[in-house]
Scaffold this motif. Structure first.
Motif, PDB file in Angstrom:
ATOM      1  N   ALA A   1       0.832  -1.210   0.000  1.00  0.00           N
ATOM      2  CA  ALA A   1       0.000   0.000   0.000  1.00  0.00           C
ATOM      3  C   ALA A   1       0.864   1.256   0.000  1.00  0.00           C
ATOM      4  N   SER A   2       1.954   1.229   0.753  1.00  0.00           N
ATOM      5  CA  SER A   2       2.874   2.369   0.789  1.00  0.00           C
ATOM      6  C   SER A   2       3.511   2.601  -0.579  1.00  0.00           C
ATOM      7  N   ALA A   3       3.897   1.513  -1.245  1.00  0.00           N
ATOM      8  CA  ALA A   3       4.540   1.637  -2.556  1.00  0.00           C
ATOM      9  C   ALA A   3       3.584   2.204  -3.603  1.00  0.00           C
ATOM     10  N   VAL A   4       2.352   1.720  -3.606  1.00  0.00           N
ATOM     11  CA  VAL A   4       1.370   2.249  -4.570  1.00  0.00           C
ATOM     12  C   VAL A   4       1.107   3.729  -4.300  1.00  0.00           C
ATOM     13  N   SER A   5       1.034   4.093  -3.025  1.00  0.00           N
ATOM     14  CA  SER A   5       0.889   5.510  -2.669  1.00  0.00           C
ATOM     15  C   SER A   5       2.080   6.305  -3.180  1.00  0.00           C
ATOM     16  N   GLY A   6       3.281   5.721  -3.059  1.00  0.00           N
ATOM     17  CA  GLY A   6       4.483   6.383  -3.553  1.00  0.00           C
ATOM     18  C   GLY A   6       4.463   6.585  -5.052  1.00  0.00           C
ATOM     19  N   ILE A   7       3.922   5.614  -5.784  1.00  0.00           N
ATOM     20  CA  ILE A   7       3.803   5.748  -7.246  1.00  0.00           C
ATOM     21  C   ILE A   7       2.864   6.896  -7.594  1.00  0.00           C
ATOM     22  N   PHE A   8       1.744   6.979  -6.887  1.00  0.00           N
ATOM     23  CA  PHE A   8       0.821   8.099  -7.110  1.00  0.00           C
ATOM     24  C   PHE A   8       1.520   9.438  -6.836  1.00  0.00           C
ATOM     25  N   LEU A   9       2.227   9.507  -5.725  1.00  0.00           N
ATOM     26  CA  LEU A   9       2.886  10.756  -5.327  1.00  0.00           C
ATOM     27  C   LEU A   9       3.990  11.140  -6.310  1.00  0.00           C
ATOM     28  N   ALA A  10       4.790  10.153  -6.733  1.00  0.00           N
ATOM     29  CA  ALA A  10       5.852  10.447  -7.700  1.00  0.00           C
ATOM     30  C   ALA A  10       5.269  10.918  -9.021  1.00  0.00           C
ATOM     31  N   SER A  11       4.172  10.317  -9.449  1.00  0.00           N
ATOM     32  CA  SER A  11       3.524  10.726 -10.702  1.00  0.00           C
ATOM     33  C   SER A  11       3.029  12.159 -10.626  1.00  0.00           C
ATOM     34  N   ALA A  12       2.678  12.602  -9.418  1.00  0.00           N
ATOM     35  CA  ALA A  12       2.219  13.971  -9.214  1.00  0.00           C
ATOM     36  C   ALA A  12       3.367  14.909  -8.827  1.00  0.00           C
ATOM     37  N   ALA A  13       4.613  14.423  -8.961  1.00  0.00           N
ATOM     38  CA  ALA A  13       5.829  15.211  -8.699  1.00  0.00           C
ATOM     39  C   ALA A  13       6.038  15.531  -7.227  1.00  0.00           C
ATOM     40  N   HIS A  14       5.401  14.790  -6.338  1.00  0.00           N
ATOM     41  CA  HIS A  14       5.665  14.931  -4.903  1.00  0.00           C
ATOM     42  C   HIS A  14       6.771  13.938  -4.529  1.00  0.00           C
ATOM     43  N   LEU A  15       7.989  14.242  -4.964  1.00  0.00           N
ATOM     44  CA  LEU A  15       9.068  13.265  -4.887  1.00  0.00           C
ATOM     45  C   LEU A  15       9.522  12.998  -3.453  1.00  0.00           C
ATOM     46  N   ARG A  16       9.512  14.030  -2.637  1.00  0.00           N
ATOM     47  CA  ARG A  16       9.941  13.836  -1.248  1.00  0.00           C
ATOM     48  C   ARG A  16       9.045  12.823  -0.538  1.00  0.00           C
ATOM     49  N   MET A  17       7.748  12.935  -0.728  1.00  0.00           N
ATOM     50  CA  MET A  17       6.820  12.001  -0.100  1.00  0.00           C
ATOM     51  C   MET A  17       6.912  10.615  -0.747  1.00  0.00           C
ATOM     52  N   ALA A  18       7.208  10.574  -2.055  1.00  0.00           N
ATOM     53  CA  ALA A  18       7.366   9.287  -2.737  1.00  0.00           C
ATOM     54  C   ALA A  18       8.567   8.529  -2.186  1.00  0.00           C
ATOM     55  N   VAL A  19       9.664   9.249  -1.960  1.00  0.00           N
ATOM     56  CA  VAL A  19      10.855   8.618  -1.380  1.00  0.00           C
ATOM     57  C   VAL A  19      10.569   8.180   0.048  1.00  0.00           C
ATOM     58  N   PHE A  20       9.777   8.964   0.772  1.00  0.00           N
ATOM     59  CA  PHE A  20       9.360   8.562   2.121  1.00  0.00           C
ATOM     60  C   PHE A  20       8.599   7.234   2.071  1.00  0.00           C
ATOM     61  N   CYS A  21       7.705   7.078   1.100  1.00  0.00           N
ATOM     62  CA  CYS A  21       6.943   5.831   0.958  1.00  0.00           C
ATOM     63  C   CYS A  21       7.874   4.661   0.647  1.00  0.00           C
ATOM     64  N   LEU A  22       8.894   4.908  -0.181  1.00  0.00           N
ATOM     65  CA  LEU A  22       9.874   3.864  -0.482  1.00  0.00           C
ATOM     66  C   LEU A  22      10.609   3.434   0.787  1.00  0.00           C
ATOM     67  N   ALA A  23      11.045   4.405   1.579  1.00  0.00           N
ATOM     68  CA  ALA A  23      11.740   4.095   2.830  1.00  0.00           C
ATOM     69  C   ALA A  23      10.818   3.354   3.794  1.00  0.00           C
TER      70      ALA A  23
END
Length: 238
Positions: A17-39
């Protein structure tokens, strides 16, 4: 319902669930939060196996399901999500995409190979693995957040992108090179968790302060240091 829903797979599902959220965030250019989801996915993965092994009466079906669902989840968390993040970070040239495809394919091959060998191994022994064969795909949950946090130190954007390309290519290559890597001890796991947790804290709570510190103090200090060193070397040369 199909599947298994006991506590042994909860962390795996949270990681997905965190990874899918990260994909959504990265697609919307919210990279800091996407990297947080990866971590965050990486932190879940560090403990999901340990949690699963606490259930002593797992059936063969439950064990096989755990192996398969963990690898499928890992492909999304540490294969697809890093690819999307790196693409949004600037890996958009043809050669960049080739590297990202290679990274994803290497991760896929590694996980499929792990599934085959792990199922064979569990038929012979119930002991936990003592060695990794090749670099585990979850390593990107450490490498990319650390790179992202430290990347402002590299002020030249082209150099920063070059480092990112080398990082992704090297990690992907290590997925499929046949070498033995000792699994970390509890103390080493604690250190790795601390590194990822520190990256998470920086990303979530002190990112703006970190950037301010770099631009206000560190760059100025380094600039003065290099200038002084240059003058000293020049004076000695004269």
């Amino acid at each position: 319902m199909l599947g298994f829903y006991d506590y042994t797979v909860i962390l795996t599902y949270i990681s997905f669930a965190s990874a899918v959220s990260g994909i959504f965030l990265a697609s919307a250019a919210h990279l800091r939060m996407a990297v947080f989801c990866l971590a965050l996915s990486g932190l879940c993965d560090m403990f999901d196996g340990k949690v699963a092994r606490t259930k002593k009466n797992r059936t063969d079906d439950e064990k096989s399901f755990g192996i398969q669902i963990d690898s499928l989840c890992d492909m999304v968390c540490f294969g697809v999500l890093p690819i999307v993040i790196c693409y949004k970070l600037g890996m958009k040239h043809i050669y960049s995409m080739v590297i990202l495809i290679f990274y994803g394919l290497a991760g896929l091959i590694r996980l499929a190979y792990f599934n085959v060998t792990e199922m064979k191994r569990q038929e012979e022994s119930d002991e936990a693995r003592k060695y990794y064969q090749g670099l585990p795909i979850t390593s990107m949950a450490i490498a990319l957040p650390v790179f992202f946090v430290l990347s402002p130190l590299i002020r030249n954007v082209q150099v920063r992108l070059c480092v990112l390309h080398v990082l992704v290519a090297a990690v992907g290559l290590l997925f499929i090179i046949n070498f033995r890597l000792r699994k970390p001890s509890p103390r080493e796991v604690f250190i790795l968790v601390g590194i990822v947790a520190l990256a998470v804290i920086v990303l979530m709570f002190v990112w703006e302060g970190w950037l301010f510190f770099l631009h206000r103090y560190l760059y100025r200090f380094l600039g003065k240091t290099f200038k002084t060193a240059f003058l000293i070397v020049g004076g000695l040369a004269v």
